[in-house]
Each structure stands twice: as C-alpha cells, then as structure tokens.
Design an enzyme around this catalytic site. Structure first.
Site, PDB file in Angstrom:
ATOM      1  N   ASP A  45       0.814  -1.214   0.000  1.00 40.67           N
ATOM      2  CA  ASP A  45       0.000   0.000   0.000  1.00 40.67           C
ATOM      3  C   ASP A  45       0.846   1.261   0.000  1.00 40.67           C
ATOM      4  OD1 ASP A  45      -2.081  -1.790   0.197  1.00 40.67           O
ATOM      5  OD2 ASP A  45      -3.206  -0.536   1.586  1.00 40.67           O
ATOM      6  N   CYS A  72       0.798  -7.934   5.443  1.00 42.59           N
ATOM      7  CA  CYS A  72       0.382  -6.552   5.203  1.00 42.59           C
ATOM      8  C   CYS A  72      -1.072  -6.386   4.780  1.00 42.59           C
ATOM      9  CB  CYS A  72       1.316  -5.917   4.176  1.00 42.59           C
ATOM     10  SG  CYS A  72       3.012  -5.745   4.814  1.00 42.59           S
ATOM     11  N   ASP A  73      -1.566  -5.207   5.062  1.00 42.87           N
ATOM     12  CA  ASP A  73      -2.817  -4.600   4.652  1.00 42.87           C
ATOM     13  C   ASP A  73      -3.894  -5.554   4.154  1.00 42.87           C
ATOM     14  OD1 ASP A  73      -0.492  -2.397   4.233  1.00 42.87           O
ATOM     15  OD2 ASP A  73      -2.341  -1.481   4.899  1.00 42.87           O
ATOM     16  N   LYS A  74      -4.176  -5.564   2.849  1.00 43.99           N
ATOM     17  CA  LYS A  74      -5.321  -6.341   2.336  1.00 43.99           C
ATOM     18  C   LYS A  74      -5.033  -7.830   2.300  1.00 43.99           C
ATOM     19  CE  LYS A  74      -6.346  -2.293   2.012  1.00 43.99           C
ATOM     20  NZ  LYS A  74      -5.008  -2.003   2.487  1.00 43.99           N
ATOM     21  N   CYS A  87       4.993  -2.115   8.420  1.00 44.22           N
ATOM     22  CA  CYS A  87       5.397  -0.801   8.936  1.00 44.22           C
ATOM     23  C   CYS A  87       5.017  -0.624  10.403  1.00 44.22           C
ATOM     24  CB  CYS A  87       4.807   0.300   8.074  1.00 44.22           C
ATOM     25  SG  CYS A  87       5.428   0.248   6.384  1.00 44.22           S
ATOM     26  N   GLU A  90      -6.733   4.736  -0.487  1.00 46.36           N
ATOM     27  CA  GLU A  90      -6.322   5.394   0.756  1.00 46.36           C
ATOM     28  C   GLU A  90      -5.761   6.773   0.441  1.00 46.36           C
ATOM     29  OE1 GLU A  90      -5.151   1.569   3.558  1.00 46.36           O
ATOM     30  OE2 GLU A  90      -3.557   2.844   2.749  1.00 46.36           O
ATOM     31  N   SER A 147      -5.286   5.440   5.360  1.00 50.42           N
ATOM     32  CA  SER A 147      -4.285   4.545   5.919  1.00 50.42           C
ATOM     33  C   SER A 147      -4.425   4.500   7.429  1.00 50.42           C
ATOM     34  CB  SER A 147      -2.890   5.059   5.554  1.00 50.42           C
ATOM     35  OG  SER A 147      -1.906   4.506   6.391  1.00 50.42           O
TER      36      SER A 147
END
Length: 551
Positions: free
Chosen positions: A78, A119-121, A192, A442, A468
C-alpha cells in the site's frame, strides 16, 4: 483425510505420478498434506522475508508429522501504491487473494492450511479464504518492522516520511532533512512499525483466535518470530488431528472481542472494512452499529504511532495483545470462554501480564473513556462513516467549516501542496469509493501533506474513499452511500457548511433537503472508462458500510 481425494487408491495413480515428478515420496503421501499459502514477494518490506517464515512453518509441519506443500499468492504494498493509480488495485487484491486460496485449496484438497502474510489487504484476504473454506487452518504473520531512528535518537517511521513531504512543501524543513528521514524510517523487513492497517489486522487476528499468541507484536527480524512460525506449523497438525475448523473457533462473541480490542488499541479505520468482510465469510452479521456500540463502552488504553511515539515493539515489550486483553478483562469487557488455535482464551489471558503501564494504560487511567474509532451518521452519511477519534491529538469534538470539493485525490493533493487550503476548511474528496474509484483508495499522501503543513488539527478531510492506518487528524472516511452510488456527498458544493459532532456521532451537510433535491436533478457523475479487473470489481462491489464485499 481430505487429501485422499487426490492421492489414494489405484484411480489416483496418475495424480501420485505427478506428485512424484516433484520428488514427493510414498511416505509423504501417507501423512496429512498441508497447504502453505505464502504471499512473499520482492516489492513489500513486510513480505521480503516471508520465505524464511514459510520455511520455518514447513519445518514445524514436518516435525509434527505432516507434509507441507507451498504455493504463492499476490500482494500489494500500500505504501508504494499510495498516491497514484496503483492504489485503486489494493482493496481489489483482497478479494483476489481470497479467491486464489480457495482455488488452490479446492483444486488440490489439502488436509489443512497455514496462511503466511503480513500486510494490509493480504491478511484479511487470507482470513476470508480460511473461513470460506472452513478446513483446519492457522494464520501466521511475518511480524512488524522495528521503528527507525535518526542519528539524534529521534524515533521515525513511514508516516514521518509521508509527513516530511508536506513539511518540505511548507518550507518547514529542507530536502536534505527529508532524505535523512527517508534513509532511516524503515530499517528492515516487517509490516510498517505503527498501529497501521497491517499491524491492526495481525493483532485482531490474534484476538479472533486464528493465530498463536504473539502474532501481532513479535518483531519480524527476531528469532522469536521464527520460533512462532515453527509453532504455527506444529499447531496446524493438532488442528487437523482434532478436525478443528475455523468456524468452530470464530463466533459473534469472538468478533465482538476483536472490536473491543480494536477500540482499546485505536487501530486502523480499515478494520471497519475488513472485520465485516471476514465475518461475512463465516455467515456472521457485523453491522457498523456494533462498532459504535462497543466503542462507547471501551476505553482507549493504548496509543501507538500515528497517535503517539510508541510502536509495535513497545506494545510487544509491554506484554502484547494478550496483556491488552488481560487489562480489558479486569472489568469483564471480553468474553473469555472461547476457543482459539492455541486453547481457551481464558487460559491465554490468565498467563499474560502488563509490563509497562505507560504503553498499556490501566482502565482507571485511559487515554480516553471511548474507543479509538467512532461511526458517524447524518445527512452527509446516511449509511455511516468512520473516524479515528484517538488520532485527533487536540481532542476536538465539534468542527464546522465551508466545503472545498474535489472529484478525486490528485486534485485535492495538488491544492494542498499549492497552499490553497486554509484553516477551518472541510476538504471533500469524492468519487473515490468502492464503485466510484473504483477500489476505495487510501488518502495517506493527502493526510500527510495536510499534517506536514501544520493543518492537521485545523482542517477536516471527508471522503467516500478511505485512510491509511497511519492517518491522523480530523479525517472521516467510508462515507456511505458513496458519490458514485448517488450518496449526498456527491451533491456537496464549494462553500456549503459541514458540521462534525463526535459526541453526538453526527456528520451533517447544512443544506436544505429541497436544495439538495434540485442539485440531484442536475448532477452528473464523472464517466469511468474501465477495463479488466477494475471493471468487474466496480460492477460487483457493495457499499463500504458492508465491508465492501462482492456480490
């Protein structure tokens, strides 16, 4: 065993022949076959090391008497996709990841699954697949990144870099200072380092009971993470032997626990998209109203970056997610008699301890009496919108100002960088929703530019897109219905007054219904010229209020 469908009996001689072509032996056929979905690649810092995590998982499976079979999934970074057309593909990837795991596990009937991501998705996509398939399985993350440090000792992270762009544009710092931050903010592998979306979802997966304790906070570059991966490989074998399936573990109660911890942590607003989508795969309804109900009665006891200078390594040192749950349980805010992949939740919590009350505050001394997120409704968001109220440092509760309207992220970012945004403005970015974007981009580049220019507490930003987990300030996303679906956000004009009232959970456009109806007769949405996956996604995706699920 489920895998007998492809390996047992004389009818499956051709299948075994193909497996033997890859070096598998008769002895390995006799063991449970465990699919290991590895989303590792060379474009995501949280995934660059997943080959090592996956090897540890496979070692654990072998130690416990299984045969691991690795396959790959896609993954989008992302941060690297942020601020350009690439971000339109990030949320889309969640559904493709879930679909690809379903395809692999149905085409090749594994006895169990281990899902490896960071991570994320990618994390929610994998959890969606696990519940959809409902075969014995476990998730293991790659772990959070360590925080960065400047030579002066100042702690920095990815958000420091994004906000540094705004600080350069405002003249606060020079480009050489930004370069110094850039070089030190992301010191190595891992997701992150703040309570951004990736780490939020890794932590909540732990609360749901689909990962081992420590999954959310043990750092990526440590031996503890490798040991945790081996234990996950061993744990899946126990789940296979007991035929313990994901739907035997998750329930309405476990999702309520996850939302409670979400509110206690002040986690990413994206959890309001992902938890309902995961629950939907289990057939469990999770309306937006539950998030606000639990937020009102859950103290915010932990604040990590972007809401403070603490990071995931500090939460891990303070006792991790188990310690957060232990603190919440002191006032019976959680249901503890629930199963997890590691045993009964009550037993896990009983062994936990809060080691640092500066990081995990006592319930009697929270950062705030309400949770980190709030759900707003009103004439501008009839189906709801979400704000991370724990990331508003000044504690602003009511905000009113004139709208400055932009159709798309790029136009808004250009105006911000050219200093066309003034204190009290309410920035509206629309046609960025699930359908209208498509893909619900985002807005971290935008919010970071606002913060970098010192406007983070002086303006508000509203969008039918999303933010985010690193966003801070008066930022309201997921406005539903979105502009492309005929939502009121598509009717706002420059200069209209907008009022945000957090205590009353209101988001109001102060324009008469009659005037809005006149505008509706004239409104014309921007034409979308789509092809490929974005075209299909735009046709199938539902409102953000549903978790942006596909139908």
């Amino acid at each position: 065993m489920r895998s007998d469908q492809m390996k047992k009996g004389f009818l499956r001689a051709p299948h075994r022949s193909l497996l033997k072509a890859m070096g598998y032996t008769e002895e390995e056929f006799k063991r449970p076959l465990i699919g290991v979905a590895n989303s590792g690649n060379e474009i995501i810092p949280g995934h660059i090391h997943l080959d090592k995590i996956t090897e540890a998982v496979k070692a654990g499976i072998t130690l416990a008497g299984g045969t691991p079979v690795e396959f790959r999934t896609i993954g989008v970074c992302d941060g690297i996709a942020m601020g350009h057309e690439g971000m339109k593909y990030s949320l889309v990837s969640r559904e493709i990841i879930a679909d690809s795991i379903e395809i692999m596990a149905m085409a090749h009937p594994f006895d169990g699954l281990v899902l490896v991501a960071s991570c994320d998705k990618i994390v929610p996509g994998m959890l969606m697949a696990l519940l959809r398939l409902n075969i014995p399985g476990i998730f293991i993350g790659g772990g959070p990144m360590a925080a960065g440090r400047l030579p002066s000792g100042e702690t920095v992270d990815l958000i420091s870099v994004f906000e540094g762009v705004g600080r350069v544009s405002s003249g606060e710092i020079k480009e050489d200072r930004l370069s110094l931050i850039e070089d030190n903010a992301c010191p190595g592998c891992g997701s992150c380092s703040g309570m951004f979306t990736a780490n939020s979802m890794n932590c909540l997966a732990e609360v749901l009971g689909l990962t081992l304790p420590g999954n959310g906070t043990v750092l990526a570059n440590t031996s503890r993470r490798i040991q945790l991966a081996k234990k996950a490989g061993m744990a899946v074998m126990e789940l296979v032997r007991k035929n313990c399936r994901p739907k035997d573990i998750v329930s309405q109660a476990s999702f309520r626990n996850a939302i409670r911890v979400d509110m206690a942590l002040g986690a990413s607003t994206n959890t309001v998209l992902h938890l309902p989508a995961i629950a939907s795969e289990a057939g469990i309804p999770l309306p937006l109203s539950i998030f606000d109900e639990l937020s009102r009665s859950t103290p915010n006891i932990c604040r990590l970056s972007p809401a403070s200078s603490f990071h995931l390594e500090d939460l891990d040192r303070a006792g991790g997610i188990s310690a957060v749950m232990k603190e919440l349980s002191r006032k019976n805010l959680l249901e503890l008699d629930l199963p997890t992949v590691a045993g009964i939740l009550r037993d896990i919590v009983a062994q936990a301890r809060v080691w640092d009350h500066n990081v995990i505050r006592p319930l009697e001394d929270p950062f705030s009496l309400e949770g980190g997120l709030a759900i707003l409704y009103g004439s501008l968001a009839p189906e709801g919108a979400v704000i991370k109220q724990s990331a508003i440092a000044s504690g602003i509760k009511v905000f009113r100002g004139p709208a400055k309207v932009f159709n798309g992220e790029e136009a808004a970012l250009n105006a911000i960088l050219k200093k066309k945004i003034k204190p009290k403005d309410v920035i509206i970015i629309r046609y960025e929703g699930p359908k209208g974007g498509p893909g619900m981009r985002e807005m971290l580049a935008v919010t970071s530019a606002i913060s970098g220019q010192g406007l983070g507490e002086k303006v508000a930003l509203l969008t039918d897109g999303r933010f985010s987990g690193g966003t801070r300030g008066i930022c309201i996303g997921h406005i539903s219905p979105e502009a492309a679906a005929g939502g009121p956000v598509g009717l706002v004009q420059n200069g209209d007054l907008v009022e945000i009232n957090l205590p009353e959970r209101k988001l109001e456009l102060l324009v008469s219904p009659a005037q809005l109806e006149k505008r509706r007769q004239k409104i014309k949405a921007p034409a979308l010229r789509l092809k490929g996956v974005l075209a299909r996604y735009s046709q199938q995706v539902q409102s953000a209020s549903t978790g942006a699920i596909l139908k």
